[in-house]
Design a protein around this motif. Structure first.
Motif, PDB file in Angstrom:
ATOM      1  N   TYR A   1      86.619  78.838  -3.019  1.00  0.00           N
ATOM      2  CA  TYR A   1      86.179  77.393  -3.411  1.00  0.00           C
ATOM      3  C   TYR A   1      84.717  77.566  -4.142  1.00  0.00           C
ATOM      4  O   TYR A   1      83.836  77.868  -3.489  1.00  0.00           O
ATOM      5  CB  TYR A   1      86.077  76.683  -2.058  1.00  0.00           C
ATOM      6  CG  TYR A   1      87.254  76.763  -1.327  1.00  0.00           C
ATOM      7  CD1 TYR A   1      88.406  75.721  -1.695  1.00  0.00           C
ATOM      8  CD2 TYR A   1      87.527  77.614  -0.270  1.00  0.00           C
ATOM      9  CE1 TYR A   1      89.426  75.859  -0.955  1.00  0.00           C
ATOM     10  CE2 TYR A   1      88.706  77.569   0.612  1.00  0.00           C
ATOM     11  CZ  TYR A   1      89.793  76.585   0.024  1.00  0.00           C
ATOM     12  OH  TYR A   1      90.993  76.724   0.924  1.00  0.00           O
ATOM     13  N   THR A   2      84.948  76.982  -5.409  1.00  0.00           N
ATOM     14  CA  THR A   2      83.360  77.009  -6.085  1.00  0.00           C
ATOM     15  C   THR A   2      82.784  75.429  -5.936  1.00  0.00           C
ATOM     16  O   THR A   2      83.459  74.784  -6.244  1.00  0.00           O
ATOM     17  CB  THR A   2      83.739  77.336  -7.292  1.00  0.00           C
ATOM     18  OG1 THR A   2      84.195  78.899  -7.321  1.00  0.00           O
ATOM     19  CG2 THR A   2      82.180  77.444  -8.152  1.00  0.00           C
ATOM     20  N   ILE A   3      81.894  75.501  -5.219  1.00  0.00           N
ATOM     21  CA  ILE A   3      81.261  74.019  -5.225  1.00  0.00           C
ATOM     22  C   ILE A   3      79.685  74.182  -5.262  1.00  0.00           C
ATOM     23  O   ILE A   3      79.023  75.145  -5.293  1.00  0.00           O
ATOM     24  CB  ILE A   3      81.263  73.670  -3.667  1.00  0.00           C
ATOM     25  CG1 ILE A   3      80.697  74.557  -2.645  1.00  0.00           C
ATOM     26  CG2 ILE A   3      82.767  73.331  -3.177  1.00  0.00           C
ATOM     27  CD1 ILE A   3      80.691  74.047  -1.168  1.00  0.00           C
ATOM     28  N   PRO A   4      79.126  72.830  -5.891  1.00  0.00           N
ATOM     29  CA  PRO A   4      77.605  72.873  -5.976  1.00  0.00           C
ATOM     30  C   PRO A   4      76.987  72.823  -4.901  1.00  0.00           C
ATOM     31  O   PRO A   4      77.225  72.242  -3.955  1.00  0.00           O
ATOM     32  CB  PRO A   4      77.404  71.528  -6.726  1.00  0.00           C
ATOM     33  CG  PRO A   4      78.584  70.811  -6.280  1.00  0.00           C
ATOM     34  CD  PRO A   4      79.626  71.651  -6.080  1.00  0.00           C
TER      35      PRO A   4
ATOM     36  N   LYS B   1      69.770  74.098  -7.528  1.00  0.00           N
ATOM     37  CA  LYS B   1      71.070  73.699  -7.267  1.00  0.00           C
ATOM     38  C   LYS B   1      71.978  74.489  -8.192  1.00  0.00           C
ATOM     39  O   LYS B   1      71.582  74.832  -9.110  1.00  0.00           O
ATOM     40  CB  LYS B   1      71.440  72.169  -7.590  1.00  0.00           C
ATOM     41  CG  LYS B   1      72.835  71.751  -7.114  1.00  0.00           C
ATOM     42  CD  LYS B   1      72.770  70.106  -7.517  1.00  0.00           C
ATOM     43  CE  LYS B   1      73.836  69.658  -6.607  1.00  0.00           C
ATOM     44  NZ  LYS B   1      74.041  67.959  -6.692  1.00  0.00           N
ATOM     45  N   ARG B   2      72.993  75.317  -7.690  1.00  0.00           N
ATOM     46  CA  ARG B   2      73.986  75.920  -8.399  1.00  0.00           C
ATOM     47  C   ARG B   2      75.388  76.197  -7.970  1.00  0.00           C
ATOM     48  O   ARG B   2      75.491  75.623  -6.822  1.00  0.00           O
ATOM     49  CB  ARG B   2      73.477  77.429  -8.470  1.00  0.00           C
ATOM     50  CG  ARG B   2      73.210  78.116  -7.151  1.00  0.00           C
ATOM     51  CD  ARG B   2      72.562  79.640  -7.369  1.00  0.00           C
ATOM     52  NE  ARG B   2      73.392  80.526  -7.937  1.00  0.00           N
ATOM     53  CZ  ARG B   2      73.123  81.768  -7.837  1.00  0.00           C
ATOM     54  NH1 ARG B   2      71.966  82.180  -7.661  1.00  0.00           N
ATOM     55  NH2 ARG B   2      73.911  82.592  -8.559  1.00  0.00           N
ATOM     56  N   ASP B   3      76.065  76.497  -8.848  1.00  0.00           N
ATOM     57  CA  ASP B   3      77.788  76.751  -8.371  1.00  0.00           C
ATOM     58  C   ASP B   3      77.644  78.001  -7.353  1.00  0.00           C
ATOM     59  O   ASP B   3      77.173  78.981  -8.144  1.00  0.00           O
ATOM     60  CB  ASP B   3      78.760  76.653  -9.362  1.00  0.00           C
ATOM     61  CG  ASP B   3      78.759  75.189  -9.953  1.00  0.00           C
ATOM     62  OD1 ASP B   3      78.304  74.355  -9.310  1.00  0.00           O
ATOM     63  OD2 ASP B   3      79.402  74.964 -10.965  1.00  0.00           O
ATOM     64  N   ILE B   4      78.262  77.880  -6.542  1.00  0.00           N
ATOM     65  CA  ILE B   4      78.503  79.185  -5.668  1.00  0.00           C
ATOM     66  C   ILE B   4      79.974  79.306  -4.952  1.00  0.00           C
ATOM     67  O   ILE B   4      80.617  78.096  -4.647  1.00  0.00           O
ATOM     68  CB  ILE B   4      77.498  79.145  -4.332  1.00  0.00           C
ATOM     69  CG1 ILE B   4      76.062  79.446  -4.806  1.00  0.00           C
ATOM     70  CG2 ILE B   4      77.817  80.265  -3.268  1.00  0.00           C
ATOM     71  CD1 ILE B   4      75.143  79.376  -3.705  1.00  0.00           C
ATOM     72  N   THR B   5      80.357  80.309  -4.943  1.00  0.00           N
ATOM     73  CA  THR B   5      81.922  80.419  -4.643  1.00  0.00           C
ATOM     74  C   THR B   5      81.942  80.989  -3.126  1.00  0.00           C
ATOM     75  O   THR B   5      81.265  81.968  -2.959  1.00  0.00           O
ATOM     76  CB  THR B   5      82.668  81.601  -5.538  1.00  0.00           C
ATOM     77  OG1 THR B   5      82.546  81.019  -6.819  1.00  0.00           O
ATOM     78  CG2 THR B   5      84.217  81.699  -5.202  1.00  0.00           C
TER      79      THR B   5
END
Lengths: 346, 567
Positions: A37-40, A14-18
């Motif tokens: 939009y940066t979301i996990p 799992k990681r934050d991706i823009t």
């Protein structure tokens, strides 16, 4: 180093991706812009699921089409990191390697179609082309007789259009087509594919009419074989085979003097047979005639002369090395093709 | 706008067949097809397996009569036998007609249309085109409608019927591209909007838009719905997404295997094994999982659909879509490994109550396909009968409407009615007192339905589900559409779809609570057997002062007497 990086990335679940999303609402925006939009994101999540998440939890105004969410309906065609594809079958994690800026996925609408809002483009021009090129079977069975008995169709014939009927009209090929970028009127790969599918179907009766339309301007001869359509096809359909199929069929049925496209192809063949390479200087005459060439290409020719970029005059084009052996091979090849066509027609 | 003779709502198989047939019946008619998606996107395209017809190409001894019996038995005797008669008798004709207009079919060695075995059928009679049958049928119908010059209003979201003194005057719909509400005055309207199984949300195989729009519009206009409690769970949905693995995978010889490596169907349907009817196979899988013989994972419990023994060649040629989907959505290549699956809400047997000609109780209003309930599927639909249903009854509804349009006066819709509708939609965009998000409500709706009105049901659970539904409806009153733009407001569309699902969910739950028996897809732990005396009847749901009012309607019998249903 690299190996360790890859291994670490593999472990990470799992990681934050823009997501850098193209935004344009013609009602209020003068010109398009991008929203980040940066979301996990977990491994295994598709771009569409990420967009759904953004719409449900972050910004409900982001607009895109989605329907089956399973790669069947073709609604969610869009460009991810510059390439046209279906958002619903595109894994976010697989896109990470293709990001220009690390960790930032760029999401844009399909090209070559009028924009409506954000990631939504207008499909109507494509439907109009399907109508123009009669992308339907005009059956040899009269309407009053229908339903009484089936046509007998061989599995071989079915296989001719099997792949072509996989097309879900997602318009990725339309978006990637380089000819369409220059000419909006161009028939487009999807419509060529469908036209091909109709033309090889023995139940159809308007093959000749359809073909006559296909060889006109903005038709099948305008393709420049860049193969972008086939490379991006989300269903891996060999679209170029269909385009070549229509061309071969056109030469066969309508001859080599039919249109500039056919003449162009013939001029290529002549040159290759004689010299093993192209005599470019006379190609325009042989393709489009003297009058057309003078009228349309003279200014460009003058410019080319000024910049010393003209192709060599015909007498200067010497046959390639090993032309003898090549001619023999060429003769064998053409005969082979003729045989193939004959047995195919039987 | 000039009044239409026929307005067809929905551009899937049923809607397009209706349009094509209506044009054929009377070419001078003014016909419109409204669809919230481009017609070629419709969910018909997801039907992979095929359509049943007793062509007897594969099994020479197959007959229409056998198809009729299989369908009635499969329905757990809740189907109307005269309707089933029409369905199966018309089947060979409709498949040949589709062939005649250019549908690609896979072929047998003698060049006739190929057929394969399917669940609940005594003979291999499912006509197919690889595993893209619905897709190719939909494409063909769309092509033919373009050829015939049908007027398409694509990306129009239908909102309501305009009705005055129980006389239908036409339809109101929102043009998604402009956000404007447009009136479609019409002599007749045919609803063909597909099913409502998406109310189970993540536990559903359906497209995001299968929200029962037509049923909800009809229901709110006072038209009765029938047998809404019957929702079919398809045995093999992908574990993570609920997306469907076609029954064709089992038709081609796939095994269902539990964690002990056992082909457990031997316990439940020793003769038909994996090819038992859907309701039975779904219950069997659910039982395996409940009795802890399933596999466990963070994404939920599941069992295996094993195709590995079929070989790479067969999987690639006959089941290419399945392979692609399991690789895309589960990361599993079925050539190498078994596919993780569990039951998923798949098909709505219930729908708008129609007669055998597609007519509803309201003059000039018709329905066909999954949107309607004739009923040919009764308590459980057989695989391969849904495509057939939309084709046969789409065609019949189109024909009936074309013949009857002349009987009705052209409707007139007042500007006031349009304005009122517009204000109603705008009210969702007000900020004061509106804060609920559709995503959360939709998720909860799916969860409560799967938990309380799923495969196994009982009074206490269903009642709890109904309480939760009332709460969700209360919360819906405070829902907020955050996107206030006119152009392609998908936020608004999704809220309206949620509204439709919430209205219909009540009819599903109410019907499930009332029906104190187990029949077909409806299984009550507290009433485990079929009770023909009390419940060999259709459930009718009508909207009465804002609540569901239930009634009953007799089942039409015919040649076949009630029997116990075993496989």
């Amino acid at each position: 180093m690299h190996m360790t990086g890859a291994a670490e990335q593999h472990k990470e679940e799992k990681r934050d991706i823009t997501f850098r999303v193209f935004r344009f609402n013609p009602q209020v925006d003068i010109k398009p812009y991008f929203d980040d939009y940066t979301i996990p994101v977990e491994r295994g999540i598709t771009v569409l699921r990420a967009l759904n998440y953004i719409k449900e939890h972050v910004d409900p105004t982001v607009s895109f089409r989605a329907f089956c969410q399973a790669g069947i309906c073709g609604s969610c065609g869009m460009r991810v990191n510059g390439i046209s594809k279906l958002a619903c079958t595109t894994q976010v994690w697989e896109e990470l390697d293709r990001c220009k800026e690390p960790g930032i996925l760029k999401v844009e609408p399909l090209r070559n179609m009028p924009p409506i809002k954000d990631l939504i483009v207008d499909m109507d021009p494509l439907v109009d082309k399907m109508k123009h090129y009669m992308n339907w079977i005009d059956s040899s069975m009269p309407e009053s007789e229908m339903g009484k008995k089936e046509f007998l169709v061989s599995e071989d014939e079915f296989l001719k259009y099997d792949k072509a009927t996989d097309c879900i009209l997602c318009a990725s090929c339309v978006s990637e087509c380089t000819i369409l970028r220059a000419h909006k009127e161009y028939v487009s790969p999807a419509v060529l594919l469908k036209s091909y599918r109709m033309n090889v179907d023995s139940r159809d009766t308007i093959h000749d009419t359809r073909l006559a339309e296909l060889v006109k301007d903005h038709g099948v001869w305008d393709c420049t074989h860049c193969y972008r359509c086939q490379e991006t096809c989300v269903k891996s359909i060999p679209i170029m085979d269909a385009i070549h199929g229509i061309r071969e069929n056109a030469l066969e049925v309508r001859g080599t003097k039919d249109t500039s496209g056919a003449k162009h192809a013939e001029a290529f063949m002549d040159d290759i047979a004689k010299k093993g390479k192209l005599v470019e200087a006379t190609l325009p005459f042989r393709t489009n005639g003297v009058l057309w060439t003078v009228k349309n290409l003279l200014p460009m020719a003058v410019k080319m002369i000024m910049k010393r970029r003209t192709p060599p005059p015909p007498p200067m084009v010497k046959p390639s090395k090993g032309i003898k052996a090549f001619r023999e091979e060429f003769r064998e090849m053409t005969e082979h093709v003729k045989d193939d066509q004959q047995s195919h027609n039987k | 706008m000039k009044p239409f003779d026929i307005v067809i709502v929905g551009g899937g198989g049923a809607g397009l067949y209706a349009a094509m047939e209506a044009m054929k019946t009377n070419p001078s008619l003014n016909i419109a097809v409204l669809s919230k998606v481009y017609p070629n996107r419709s969910h018909t395209s997801a039907a992979q397996g095929g359509a049943n017809a007793a062509l007897a190409n594969k099994a020479k001894d197959d007959t229409v009569e056998m198809h009729i019996f299989d369908t009635i038995k499969g329905s757990d005797y809740l189907a109307d036998q005269d309707a089933v008669d029409i369905l199966c008798s018309e089947a060979p004709k409709i498949i040949r007609e589709l062939d005649n207009i250019g549908t690609p079919w896979s072929r047998l060695d003698d060049n006739t249309i190929a057929q394969r075995p399917f669940g609940g059928a005594g003979r291999p009679r499912c006509c197919y085109c690889a595993d893209k049958t619905g897709h190719t049928i939909l494409q063909t119908l769309y092509e033919q409608c373009l050829k015939k010059g049908v007027f398409f209003f694509n990306e129009y979201f239908s909102l309501s019927l305009s009705v005055n003194n129980s006389r239908m005057r036409g339809l109101l719909a929102m043009n998604m591209k402009t956000g404007k509400i447009e009136a479609f005055p019409a002599k007749t309207v045919i609803f063909a909007t597909g099913g409502y199984a998406k109310m189970y949300w993540n536990r559903s195989s359906n497209a995001a838009g299968n929200t029962g729009d037509g049923q909800a519009i009809a229901y709110r206009a006072g038209i009765p719905l029938k047998d809404m409690e019957f929702v079919q769970f398809h045995p093999t949905g992908l574990r993570k997404s609920g997306l469907l693995v076609t029954e064709g995978a089992r038709g081609e010889g796939g095994y269902l295997v539990n964690k002990d490596g056992e082909r457990f169907m031997a316990r439940y349907a020793p003769e038909k094994m994996e090819l038992g009817p859907r309701d039975l196979v779904s219950r069997s899988i659910e039982t395996e999982i409940l009795q802890d013989r399933g596999f466990d994972s963070p994404a939920g419990k599941y069992i295996h659909l094993d195709l590995t023994h079929l070989g790479a060649e067969l999987i690639k040629s006959r089941l290419p879509q399945i392979r692609e989907m399991s690789m895309n959505f589960e990361g599993v290549d079925p050539i190498e490994e078994p596919i993780p699956v569990r039951p998923t809400a798949h098909y709505s047997m219930g729908g708008i109550d129609t007669d055998n000609y597609g007519r509803t109780v309201m003059d000039g209003v018709y329905a066909a396909g999954e949107c309607a309930c004739v009923s040919v599927h009764g308590a459980n639909r057989l695989g391969g009968n849904s495509l057939l249903d939309i084709l046969v009854f789409g065609r019949i509804a189109g024909h009936t409407a074309a013949e009857e349009a002349g009987k009705f006066e052209p409707g007139v819709i007042s500007p006031e009615e349009i304005k009122a509708k517009d204000e109603e939609l705008r009210s969702f965009m007000q900020s004061s007192g509106h804060y609920e998000r559709y995503g959360a409500l939709r998720e909860e709706l799916g969860q409560t339905l799967a938990l309380n009105v799923g495969i196994y049901r009982e009074a206490s659970k269903i009642s709890r589900g109904m309480d939760e539904l009332s709460l969700l409806k209360e919360r819906f009153k405070k829902i907020r559409v955050f996107d206030s733009s006119d152009i392609f407001n998908t936020n608004l569309m999704q809220v309206l779809e949620l509204q439709n699902m919430l209205d219909l969910a009540e009819t599903v739950a109410a019907g499930a609570l009332a029906r104190e028996e187990s029949r077909g897809s409806h299984t009550r732990n507290d009433f485990p057997t079929r009770d023909d005396e009390k419940w060999h009847k259709h459930t009718i749901a009508t909207l009465d002062n804002g609540t569901v009012k239930l009634g009953q309607k007799p089942v039409t019998m015919g040649r076949y007497e009630l029997q116990e249903r075993t496989y």
